[in-house]
Enzyme design. Sequence first.
Site, mmCIF file in Angstrom:
data_model
loop_
_atom_site.group_PDB
_atom_site.id
_atom_site.type_symbol
_atom_site.label_atom_id
_atom_site.label_comp_id
_atom_site.label_asym_id
_atom_site.label_seq_id
_atom_site.Cartn_x
_atom_site.Cartn_y
_atom_site.Cartn_z
ATOM 1 N N ASN A 62 3.308 -4.458 -3.570
ATOM 2 C CA ASN A 62 3.103 -3.042 -3.232
ATOM 3 C C ASN A 62 4.379 -2.399 -2.695
ATOM 4 O OD1 ASN A 62 0.398 -2.588 -3.949
ATOM 5 N ND2 ASN A 62 -0.339 -3.517 -2.068
ATOM 6 N N ASP A 78 -2.261 -1.941 -7.986
ATOM 7 C CA ASP A 78 -3.571 -1.735 -8.624
ATOM 8 C C ASP A 78 -3.590 -2.341 -10.020
ATOM 9 O OD1 ASP A 78 -4.492 -0.417 -6.413
ATOM 10 O OD2 ASP A 78 -4.457 1.583 -7.297
ATOM 11 N N GLU A 83 -6.848 -8.325 -1.891
ATOM 12 C CA GLU A 83 -6.360 -9.137 -3.003
ATOM 13 C C GLU A 83 -7.022 -10.512 -3.050
ATOM 14 O OE1 GLU A 83 -3.382 -9.866 0.379
ATOM 15 O OE2 GLU A 83 -4.777 -8.331 -0.291
#
Length: 301
Positions: A187, A196, A222
């Site tokens: 991220n 995503d 996750e």
Amino acid sequence: MSNSDDREEKTRVTSIQPQLPTELPRGGDCLVVIYTKEPTLLGKRYVLDMSHMRVGRGAENHVVLDGDSVSRRHAHFEQRGAAWCVVDNNSTNGTYVNDVQIRDFQELRNGDRIKIGGTIFKYLSGQDVEAQYHEEIYRMTIIDGLTGAHVKRFFLEALEKEILRSRRHQRPLCLMMFDIDFFKKINDVHGHLAGDYVLKELARLIAGRIRRDEVFARYGGEEFSIICSETTLEGAAQFAETLREMIAGFPFVFQGEQIPCTISIGVAELADERTSADFIQVADGRLYEAKHRGRNRVIAA
């Protein structure tokens, strides 16, 4: 898992239950929010009954979305002839229809998924829009809108049933808990849209390898889980190793950038655990051990 470094890698997830309105707005074609990180928007319906419906970060939009990946005036929906279209307003991060970035505009078909920033809308049209809407609301209670895996609540209910069945018929039952290694780094380096994408692609790959009677769920952030009914520890460990190798060897590419991705997996077989929470704790403890030993590995004992 109790290690502070591992806790920092976790994505915080808020449990959201869509609330079905007692009175639904009248109208034809509509958009339903099926995935979002904004609790008040999940399950909300926007009837397309105006010439333009604007979506963006700015307060002047009809639909206001937070997040760095959303432009101030990101996109709008407009009617062109008999069809509704989504138009990208030269946004920074793009507008996606069914996971494909549109160049300018895209004519919508019933069931299309439109992704703007971290929010996914589903376009509903036709004679039975009302029935489709109710069906979509129900679906959100069992299926994660981003990954297509089952949600945590469905997983917990299924695990309770499988534990009872395993003990009643004296058949083996295994549980697999796994998560993406260094997901926070994905991220931070590549952006949340890339994160995503990795979650969605990983779930698609895993879903393509599980049996019909196995339950695959997004446990949180996750972290994922698989209930392996009538499977021994040895068999579940071999399956886990197959999944680990598949993910490590898959080329995750988002907007031209390759994203390294591996998973760590903990596997447990039902033994003397009194509750489903105890069973999860054993598998999760082995997941923690896999991460402690260097990640990208399976620990089953």
